[in-house]
Scaffold this active site. Structure first.
Site, PDB file in Angstrom:
ATOM      1  N   CYS A   1     -11.731   7.008   1.550  1.00  0.00           N
ATOM      2  CA  CYS A   1     -11.931   5.677   1.482  1.00  0.00           C
ATOM      3  C   CYS A   1     -10.578   4.726   2.239  1.00  0.00           C
ATOM      4  CB  CYS A   1     -11.776   5.195   0.014  1.00  0.00           C
ATOM      5  SG  CYS A   1     -12.374   3.288  -0.192  1.00  0.00           S
TER       6      CYS A   1
ATOM      7  N   CYS B   1       3.372   9.352  11.239  1.00  0.00           N
ATOM      8  CA  CYS B   1       4.239   8.420  10.885  1.00  0.00           C
ATOM      9  C   CYS B   1       4.522   8.076   9.369  1.00  0.00           C
ATOM     10  CB  CYS B   1       3.607   7.213  11.442  1.00  0.00           C
ATOM     11  SG  CYS B   1       2.109   6.335  10.794  1.00  0.00           S
TER      12      CYS B   1
END
Length: 176
Positions: A163, A143
């Protein structure tokens, strides 16, 4: 008079350098978008790529929308997924694509869920020049939702730290 021209030349050189750097940054960002990775290309024809901004806003909570669709960053320490220790899989909150396995998660001390590896084919990457230096941004390959940034200060065996924004993820525990 020579002194004035010398200063002008220095200014011109400085401005040319800055302009060249900005042009390079824009060119890099454009080339990454125009040349999708194989991971991104495998999902190019999915319905996830045709959703409008309004449809994304309707599907996602505001904080998740801001991270996934606007490349925002959640406040450090705000995600309960940073403390998630169960066995399972972390998925993209936008489209539910599995991104990370729980055995790759570790406590980086940063306040964001961090992983040292990802599920092959699930992420796309691009340069992020929003700060005063270039970082590597990663996003869901299906997406294209922004997840976070990868750094070279993680544990072995990869030495990498993915992260991640917790609001961009959902966690699915392994079956009992």
């Amino acid at each position: 008079m020579t002194h004035v021209f010398a200063n002008m030349s220095r200014r011109r050189l400085l401005l040319s350098s800055v302009a060249g750097g900005l042009l390079a940054a824009c060119t890099n960002a454009r080339s990454s978008a125009e040349n999708p990775s194989a991971a991104e290309a495998q999902y190019a024809d999915t319905d996830w790529r045709t959703l409008t901004e309004a449809e994304w806003r309707e599907r996602l909570p505001r904080d998740a929308f801001n991270v996934l669709r606007k490349e925002d960053t959640e406040r450090a320490g705000s995600s309960p997924l940073d403390d998630e220790k169960r066995e399972g899989t972390f998925h993209c909150k936008g489209c539910d694509l599995p991104l990370f396995k729980s055995e790759w998660k570790y406590d980086s001390g940063t306040g964001w869920p961090s992983f040292w590896s990802y599920i092959e084919g699930s992420l796309g990457f691009k340069d992020d020049n929003k700060l005063f230096y270039t970082r590597t941004e990663y996003h869901c390959a299906r997406c294209l939702g922004h997840q976070g940034h990868v750094f070279e200060d993680g544990p072995q065996p990869t030495g990498l730290r993915y992260c991640n924004n917790g609001v961009a993820l959902t966690f699915k525990p392994a079956s009992a």
